[in-house]
Design a protein around this motif. Structure first.
Motif, mmCIF file in Angstrom:
data_model
loop_
_atom_site.group_PDB
_atom_site.id
_atom_site.type_symbol
_atom_site.label_atom_id
_atom_site.label_comp_id
_atom_site.label_asym_id
_atom_site.label_seq_id
_atom_site.Cartn_x
_atom_site.Cartn_y
_atom_site.Cartn_z
ATOM 1 N N THR A 1 -16.852 29.610 25.890
ATOM 2 C CA THR A 1 -17.131 28.262 26.383
ATOM 3 C C THR A 1 -16.399 27.227 25.547
ATOM 4 O OG1 THR A 1 -19.311 29.016 27.086
ATOM 5 C CG2 THR A 1 -18.966 26.648 26.973
ATOM 6 N N TYR A 2 -16.390 27.410 24.226
ATOM 7 C CA TYR A 2 -15.656 26.483 23.358
ATOM 8 C C TYR A 2 -14.160 26.538 23.636
ATOM 9 C CZ TYR A 2 -19.566 25.076 20.450
ATOM 10 O OH TYR A 2 -20.721 24.510 20.006
ATOM 11 N N MET A 3 -13.639 27.732 23.901
ATOM 12 C CA MET A 3 -12.214 27.854 24.217
ATOM 13 C C MET A 3 -11.884 27.131 25.523
ATOM 14 S SD MET A 3 -10.644 29.271 21.807
ATOM 15 C CE MET A 3 -9.100 29.598 22.592
ATOM 16 N N MET A 4 -12.736 27.285 26.514
ATOM 17 C CA MET A 4 -12.515 26.609 27.796
ATOM 18 C C MET A 4 -12.582 25.091 27.626
ATOM 19 S SD MET A 4 -11.814 28.867 30.007
ATOM 20 C CE MET A 4 -12.072 28.066 31.550
ATOM 21 N N LEU A 5 -13.549 24.615 26.832
ATOM 22 C CA LEU A 5 -13.652 23.175 26.583
ATOM 23 C C LEU A 5 -12.414 22.661 25.849
ATOM 24 C CD1 LEU A 5 -17.404 22.883 25.540
ATOM 25 C CD2 LEU A 5 -16.348 21.972 27.615
ATOM 26 N N SER A 6 -11.932 23.426 24.901
ATOM 27 C CA SER A 6 -10.743 23.012 24.151
ATOM 28 C C SER A 6 -9.517 22.945 25.053
ATOM 29 C CB SER A 6 -10.476 23.981 23.000
ATOM 30 O OG SER A 6 -11.526 23.934 22.077
ATOM 31 N N TRP A 7 -9.313 23.958 25.875
ATOM 32 C CA TRP A 7 -8.165 23.956 26.782
ATOM 33 C C TRP A 7 -8.284 22.870 27.851
ATOM 34 C CZ3 TRP A 7 -3.644 25.928 25.927
ATOM 35 C CH2 TRP A 7 -3.511 26.994 25.056
ATOM 36 N N SER A 8 -9.508 22.571 28.252
ATOM 37 C CA SER A 8 -9.684 21.552 29.296
ATOM 38 C C SER A 8 -9.307 20.159 28.797
ATOM 39 C CB SER A 8 -11.121 21.566 29.820
ATOM 40 O OG SER A 8 -12.012 21.109 28.823
ATOM 41 N N ARG A 9 -9.246 19.958 27.492
ATOM 42 C CA ARG A 9 -8.862 18.656 26.957
ATOM 43 C C ARG A 9 -7.399 18.319 27.272
ATOM 44 N NH1 ARG A 9 -9.313 17.715 21.393
ATOM 45 N NH2 ARG A 9 -9.717 15.560 21.889
ATOM 46 N N LEU A 10 -6.615 19.307 27.669
ATOM 47 C CA LEU A 10 -5.219 19.046 28.024
ATOM 48 C C LEU A 10 -5.097 18.121 29.232
ATOM 49 C CD1 LEU A 10 -3.669 22.569 27.454
ATOM 50 C CD2 LEU A 10 -3.424 20.536 26.017
ATOM 51 N N ILE A 11 -6.145 17.993 30.016
ATOM 52 C CA ILE A 11 -6.126 17.095 31.169
ATOM 53 C C ILE A 11 -5.952 15.642 30.753
ATOM 54 C CG2 ILE A 11 -8.621 16.734 31.343
ATOM 55 C CD1 ILE A 11 -6.278 17.266 34.304
#
Length: 104
Positions: free
Chosen positions: A54-64
């Motif tokens: 979940t933390y990895m997904m949140l981190s990658w989603s910040r690229l938006i």
């Protein structure tokens, strides 16, 4: 992501006739307020993700944030509509909050 956008982009590539020279200062203050809120969120146990994925997904989603700030930069001028100014404040707060939460 945060260092690529904050504070360089926020201080140089946005403009508002109504807020004038205060606009970048208010944006930096908004980022810092979001950062404080994000750092306080882990104190609430129900808001903590339980899985590392979940933390990895949140981190990658910040690229938006990159394309969103690009669009705001293109729409920003001396006659920036109030809706773009408001969107800039909301995005800046979210950038600070995610930075604080994921970095805490």
């Amino acid at each position: 992501v945060s260092l690529a956008i904050f504070p360089g982009f926020l201080a140089e590539n946005v403009a508002s006739k109504s807020l004038g020279d205060w606009y970048p200062i208010l944006l930096i203050t908004t980022f810092n307020a979001g950062d404080v809120v994000g750092k306080a969120l882990p104190a609430v146990p129900c808001l903590l993700p339980t899985r590392t994925r979940t933390y990895m997904m949140l981190s990658w989603s910040r690229l938006i944030f990159f394309p969103l700030y690009y669009l705001i930069g293109r729409a920003s001028s001396e006659n920036t509509p109030p809706s773009v100014v408001a969107a800039t404040f909301v995005l800046t707060f979210l950038l600070g909050m995610t930075s604080g939460h994921l970095g805490a």
